[in-house]
Design a protein around this motif. Sequence first.
Motif, PDB file in Angstrom:
ATOM      1  N   LYS A 124       0.874  -1.165   0.147  1.00  0.00           N
ATOM      2  CA  LYS A 124       0.063   0.111   0.104  1.00  0.00           C
ATOM      3  C   LYS A 124       0.941   1.227  -0.091  1.00  0.00           C
ATOM      4  O   LYS A 124       1.951   1.425   0.580  1.00  0.00           O
ATOM      5  CB  LYS A 124      -0.846   0.120   1.285  1.00  0.00           C
ATOM      6  CG  LYS A 124      -1.812   1.089   1.707  1.00  0.00           C
ATOM      7  CD  LYS A 124      -2.555   0.802   2.652  1.00  0.00           C
ATOM      8  CE  LYS A 124      -3.447   2.080   2.860  1.00  0.00           C
ATOM      9  NZ  LYS A 124      -3.936   2.112   4.221  1.00  0.00           N
ATOM     10  N   PHE A 181       1.093  10.108   0.753  1.00  0.00           N
ATOM     11  CA  PHE A 181       0.075  10.336  -0.119  1.00  0.00           C
ATOM     12  C   PHE A 181      -0.391   9.114  -0.480  1.00  0.00           C
ATOM     13  O   PHE A 181      -0.127   8.391  -1.404  1.00  0.00           O
ATOM     14  CB  PHE A 181       0.673  11.329  -1.480  1.00  0.00           C
ATOM     15  CG  PHE A 181      -0.282  11.417  -2.310  1.00  0.00           C
ATOM     16  CD1 PHE A 181      -1.472  12.318  -2.005  1.00  0.00           C
ATOM     17  CD2 PHE A 181      -0.272  10.998  -3.616  1.00  0.00           C
ATOM     18  CE1 PHE A 181      -2.349  12.724  -2.932  1.00  0.00           C
ATOM     19  CE2 PHE A 181      -1.317  11.186  -4.453  1.00  0.00           C
ATOM     20  CZ  PHE A 181      -2.275  12.062  -4.400  1.00  0.00           C
ATOM     21  N   GLU A 182      -1.836   8.743   0.139  1.00  0.00           N
ATOM     22  CA  GLU A 182      -2.303   7.440  -0.188  1.00  0.00           C
ATOM     23  C   GLU A 182      -3.273   7.371  -1.340  1.00  0.00           C
ATOM     24  O   GLU A 182      -3.579   6.149  -1.577  1.00  0.00           O
ATOM     25  CB  GLU A 182      -2.825   7.062   1.182  1.00  0.00           C
ATOM     26  CG  GLU A 182      -1.981   6.686   2.398  1.00  0.00           C
ATOM     27  CD  GLU A 182      -2.660   6.317   3.740  1.00  0.00           C
ATOM     28  OE1 GLU A 182      -3.893   5.881   3.419  1.00  0.00           O
ATOM     29  OE2 GLU A 182      -1.852   6.247   4.557  1.00  0.00           O
ATOM     30  N   LYS A 183      -3.603   8.295  -1.891  1.00  0.00           N
ATOM     31  CA  LYS A 183      -4.554   8.098  -3.160  1.00  0.00           C
ATOM     32  C   LYS A 183      -3.838   7.923  -4.171  1.00  0.00           C
ATOM     33  O   LYS A 183      -3.763   8.853  -5.510  1.00  0.00           O
ATOM     34  CB  LYS A 183      -5.254   9.665  -3.180  1.00  0.00           C
ATOM     35  CG  LYS A 183      -6.266   9.575  -1.966  1.00  0.00           C
ATOM     36  CD  LYS A 183      -6.978  10.801  -2.023  1.00  0.00           C
ATOM     37  CE  LYS A 183      -8.195  11.044  -0.935  1.00  0.00           C
ATOM     38  NZ  LYS A 183      -8.976  12.100  -1.022  1.00  0.00           N
ATOM     39  N   GLN A 184      -2.989   6.761  -4.325  1.00  0.00           N
ATOM     40  CA  GLN A 184      -2.114   6.559  -5.733  1.00  0.00           C
ATOM     41  C   GLN A 184      -2.204   4.872  -5.556  1.00  0.00           C
ATOM     42  O   GLN A 184      -2.566   4.473  -4.754  1.00  0.00           O
ATOM     43  CB  GLN A 184      -0.884   7.066  -5.638  1.00  0.00           C
ATOM     44  CG  GLN A 184      -0.029   6.978  -4.498  1.00  0.00           C
ATOM     45  CD  GLN A 184       1.490   7.505  -4.532  1.00  0.00           C
ATOM     46  OE1 GLN A 184       1.963   7.566  -5.493  1.00  0.00           O
ATOM     47  NE2 GLN A 184       1.874   7.947  -3.324  1.00  0.00           N
ATOM     48  N   LYS A 185      -1.772   4.359  -6.599  1.00  0.00           N
ATOM     49  CA  LYS A 185      -1.435   3.130  -6.979  1.00  0.00           C
ATOM     50  C   LYS A 185      -0.580   2.643  -5.789  1.00  0.00           C
ATOM     51  O   LYS A 185       0.345   3.149  -5.507  1.00  0.00           O
ATOM     52  CB  LYS A 185      -0.978   2.952  -8.399  1.00  0.00           C
ATOM     53  CG  LYS A 185      -1.001   1.508  -8.812  1.00  0.00           C
ATOM     54  CD  LYS A 185      -0.370   1.622 -10.332  1.00  0.00           C
ATOM     55  CE  LYS A 185      -0.040   0.060 -10.657  1.00  0.00           C
ATOM     56  NZ  LYS A 185       1.236  -0.307 -10.900  1.00  0.00           N
ATOM     57  N   ASP A 186      -0.847   1.178  -5.509  1.00  0.00           N
ATOM     58  CA  ASP A 186       0.338   0.464  -4.750  1.00  0.00           C
ATOM     59  C   ASP A 186       1.452   0.575  -5.461  1.00  0.00           C
ATOM     60  O   ASP A 186       1.861   0.503  -6.491  1.00  0.00           O
ATOM     61  CB  ASP A 186      -0.251  -1.187  -4.642  1.00  0.00           C
ATOM     62  CG  ASP A 186      -1.378  -1.143  -3.904  1.00  0.00           C
ATOM     63  OD1 ASP A 186      -1.897  -0.297  -3.194  1.00  0.00           O
ATOM     64  OD2 ASP A 186      -2.037  -2.205  -3.853  1.00  0.00           O
TER      65      ASP A 186
END
Length: 157
Positions: free
Chosen positions: A69, A73-78
């Motif tokens: 994961k 910045f978590e709103k991106q591809k794994d």
Amino acid sequence: MFIKGARKIEKNRFFPFYSKKQQKGKYLAIIGLGSNIENEKNRFLALFRKIMQDRRLQILQTSPFLINKAFGFEKQKDFTNAVMMISTSLHARALLKVLFFYEFKFRRKRTFKNAPRTLDLDLLYFSKKVRKDEYCIVPHQGVNDRISVILPLGLLR
């Protein structure tokens, strides 16, 4: 077993890799590899081949790929991550310059902190040495806290 943030482990031709050749360089370094812009695995293979041709560096081992994961910045591809143990006679700062050169060759763009990237190369450890200046920090900051480093390190021989 479930490890928070880890999605899966994958293998291919050079990940994992173990060289039976004797270490040539004066120093050992562990490099962290990361990418989350298509096609990560092919990019890692291309990097592997380029480093194998670089006389300054000798690949001793690589880990399998860890798909994990995104953090920060978590709103991106794994992310796809791996580690590579190399031998070199370059000092830490010179090796870091070589790593930046490879990032540039693979079109890394630094748009914002933790942004998606084609290739991220981090100097994680360098021959049990500690260094901290404005250009080079070894061990890499946060190295002991990131699953993207800890798990692949544990998969080296």
